[in-house]
Motif scaffolding. Structure first.
Motif, PDB file in Angstrom:
ATOM      1  N   GLN A  26     -33.747  25.676  23.694  1.00 41.55           N
ATOM      2  CA  GLN A  26     -33.311  24.831  24.807  1.00 41.55           C
ATOM      3  C   GLN A  26     -32.461  23.651  24.344  1.00 41.55           C
ATOM      4  OE1 GLN A  26     -33.861  25.569  28.158  1.00 41.55           O
ATOM      5  NE2 GLN A  26     -34.439  27.482  27.139  1.00 41.55           N
ATOM      6  N   GLN A  27     -32.477  23.370  23.037  1.00 49.24           N
ATOM      7  CA  GLN A  27     -31.734  22.218  22.534  1.00 49.24           C
ATOM      8  C   GLN A  27     -30.359  22.610  22.005  1.00 49.24           C
ATOM      9  OE1 GLN A  27     -33.157  18.278  20.385  1.00 49.24           O
ATOM     10  NE2 GLN A  27     -33.302  19.992  18.973  1.00 49.24           N
ATOM     11  N   CYS A  28     -30.313  23.515  21.048  1.00 47.84           N
ATOM     12  CA  CYS A  28     -29.027  23.899  20.448  1.00 47.84           C
ATOM     13  C   CYS A  28     -28.380  25.092  21.144  1.00 47.84           C
ATOM     14  CB  CYS A  28     -29.189  24.190  18.957  1.00 47.84           C
ATOM     15  SG  CYS A  28     -30.128  25.703  18.585  1.00 47.84           S
ATOM     16  N   ARG A  29     -29.148  25.788  22.021  1.00 48.53           N
ATOM     17  CA  ARG A  29     -28.654  26.927  22.786  1.00 48.53           C
ATOM     18  C   ARG A  29     -28.341  28.144  21.928  1.00 48.53           C
ATOM     19  NH1 ARG A  29     -30.876  26.659  26.941  1.00 48.53           N
ATOM     20  NH2 ARG A  29     -29.495  28.293  27.738  1.00 48.53           N
ATOM     21  N   ARG A  30     -28.848  28.173  20.706  1.00 44.69           N
ATOM     22  CA  ARG A  30     -28.689  29.342  19.857  1.00 44.69           C
ATOM     23  C   ARG A  30     -29.937  30.216  19.980  1.00 44.69           C
ATOM     24  NH1 ARG A  30     -25.187  29.656  15.695  1.00 44.69           N
ATOM     25  NH2 ARG A  30     -26.741  30.541  14.299  1.00 44.69           N
ATOM     26  N   PRO A  31     -29.826  31.538  19.677  1.00 47.87           N
ATOM     27  CA  PRO A  31     -31.031  32.372  19.659  1.00 47.87           C
ATOM     28  C   PRO A  31     -32.097  31.736  18.763  1.00 47.87           C
ATOM     29  CG  PRO A  31     -29.064  33.732  19.459  1.00 47.87           C
ATOM     30  CD  PRO A  31     -28.599  32.309  19.363  1.00 47.87           C
ATOM     31  N   VAL A  32     -33.345  31.797  19.197  1.00 50.33           N
ATOM     32  CA  VAL A  32     -34.399  31.080  18.482  1.00 50.33           C
ATOM     33  C   VAL A  32     -34.523  31.529  17.032  1.00 50.33           C
ATOM     34  CG1 VAL A  32     -35.716  30.513  20.546  1.00 50.33           C
ATOM     35  CG2 VAL A  32     -36.116  32.701  19.396  1.00 50.33           C
ATOM     36  N   GLN A  33     -34.141  32.790  16.760  1.00 50.11           N
ATOM     37  CA  GLN A  33     -34.252  33.292  15.385  1.00 50.11           C
ATOM     38  C   GLN A  33     -33.290  32.582  14.440  1.00 50.11           C
ATOM     39  OE1 GLN A  33     -33.846  35.110  18.095  1.00 50.11           O
ATOM     40  NE2 GLN A  33     -35.281  36.840  18.167  1.00 50.11           N
ATOM     41  N   VAL A  34     -32.179  32.065  14.955  1.00 58.99           N
ATOM     42  CA  VAL A  34     -31.188  31.402  14.104  1.00 58.99           C
ATOM     43  C   VAL A  34     -30.983  29.948  14.529  1.00 58.99           C
ATOM     44  CG1 VAL A  34     -29.953  33.486  13.386  1.00 58.99           C
ATOM     45  CG2 VAL A  34     -29.361  32.399  15.550  1.00 58.99           C
ATOM     46  N   CYS A  35     -31.994  29.375  15.145  1.00 56.26           N
ATOM     47  CA  CYS A  35     -31.937  27.961  15.539  1.00 56.26           C
ATOM     48  C   CYS A  35     -31.987  27.078  14.296  1.00 56.26           C
ATOM     49  CB  CYS A  35     -33.130  27.656  16.448  1.00 56.26           C
ATOM     50  SG  CYS A  35     -33.444  25.909  16.713  1.00 56.26           S
ATOM     51  N   TRP A  36     -31.137  26.026  14.267  1.00 56.01           N
ATOM     52  CA  TRP A  36     -31.106  25.117  13.123  1.00 56.01           C
ATOM     53  C   TRP A  36     -31.728  23.763  13.442  1.00 56.01           C
ATOM     54  CZ3 TRP A  36     -28.411  21.746  15.860  1.00 56.01           C
ATOM     55  CH2 TRP A  36     -27.321  22.160  16.625  1.00 56.01           C
ATOM     56  N   CYS A  37     -32.377  23.653  14.599  1.00 57.49           N
ATOM     57  CA  CYS A  37     -32.956  22.370  15.024  1.00 57.49           C
ATOM     58  C   CYS A  37     -34.014  21.807  14.060  1.00 57.49           C
ATOM     59  CB  CYS A  37     -33.536  22.490  16.426  1.00 57.49           C
ATOM     60  SG  CYS A  37     -32.265  22.667  17.711  1.00 57.49           S
ATOM     61  N   PRO A  38     -34.780  22.651  13.344  1.00 58.27           N
ATOM     62  CA  PRO A  38     -35.728  22.063  12.385  1.00 58.27           C
ATOM     63  C   PRO A  38     -35.055  21.193  11.322  1.00 58.27           C
ATOM     64  CG  PRO A  38     -36.319  24.336  12.827  1.00 58.27           C
ATOM     65  CD  PRO A  38     -34.985  24.115  13.488  1.00 58.27           C
ATOM     66  N   GLY A  39     -33.742  21.360  11.118  1.00 58.86           N
ATOM     67  CA  GLY A  39     -33.030  20.544  10.135  1.00 58.86           C
ATOM     68  C   GLY A  39     -32.559  19.208  10.671  1.00 58.86           C
TER      69      GLY A  39
END
Length: 253
Positions: A26-39
């Motif tokens: 919901q934040q970066c709008r990328r598929p959750v498998q390749v989400c980079w939000c933890p960084g």
């Protein structure tokens, strides 16, 4: 029943709703498998200065763009994005005022550009917060934006000196000195704010993405310049690019 009736019956069985797609962050709008939000930083960064992105429309469609990382790393209002091929236009609300601000600078290697690190950081000699303007697109797109936007000619132009090798290792850069928009913004902002740690905090999502991709089969990319000099670039290049690369200093010597 006619064949036409059969066709309409089959069409009627197609569900009206679109097929399910992969879940997206919901934040970066990328598929959750390749989400980079933890960084991303645990708390959004709030520098005194802000970054103004003038983005070519084609750049917004690229899957490996880094401007969303830049925007999500900073507090709301610290990264403003305007899209177009010419600036400012009436649809770019507030941009004309920003470009007329005496503390607005443009990061672009025009003939009169000065080294960014020669400017006073914020707070030194009463220097106020900067508006740092970045052109987001390929190099030809950035040049086209600059030359079609006379308002940019009047800005104080600056350039980064001693640019490090890009850490965006899963994407091929044109030359050894090219950086992603995120890296450019992070490096420039850390200089203007006098805060070397700011750069590393902002690059967190890029590091996370590259590490994930490399662990899952991606390979490290060399620049086109390096590959061409090593005669390993698979695509044919035009005469103009070949001429430009011939006059570049040989970084392998």
């Amino acid at each position: 029943m006619t064949s036409e009736d059969n066709v309409w019956r089959e069409l009627a069985r197609i569900p009206a709703d679109p097929p399910d797609t992969r879940d997206k962050c919901q934040q970066c709008r990328r598929p959750v498998q390749v989400c980079w939000c933890p960084g991303l930083p645990k708390q959004r960064l709030n520098p005194a200065s802000r970054i103004i992105i003038l983005q070519h429309p084609a750049e917004a469609k690229r899957c490996l763009r880094t401007v969303p990382m830049l925007a999500l790393a900073l507090e709301s209002g610290k990264c403003l994005i305007f899209r177009g091929k010419k600036f400012p236009l009436p649809k770019h609300e507030g941009l004309a005022e920003i470009l007329n601000d005496k503390n607005t600078i443009l990061l672009y290697p025009s003939p009169g550009a000065v080294a960014l690190d020669t400017l006073d950081p914020v707070g030194i000699n009463e220097q106020k917060a900067y508006n740092l303007v970045l052109l987001d697109g390929t190099w030809p797109q950035a040049k086209a934006i600059y030359h079609s936007s006379p308002a940019l000619y009047f800005l104080r132009a600056c350039k980064l000196i001693g640019v490090p090798t890009s850490e965006y290792v899963i994407r091929t850069q044109p030359t050894e000195g090219c950086l992603s928009t995120l890296e450019t913004g992070a490096s420039a902002l850390s200089i203007l704010e006098g805060d070397p740690e700011l750069r590393e905090k902002m690059l967190g999502p890029l590091h996370y993405l590259c590490r994930f991709q490399l662990e899952n089969g991606a390979v490290t990319h060399q620049s086109k310049e390096f590959l061409i000099k090593q005669k390993a670039y698979p695509k044919l290049i035009g005469k103009r690019l070949a001429k430009q690369l011939r006059i570049l200093p040989d970084s392998t010597s």
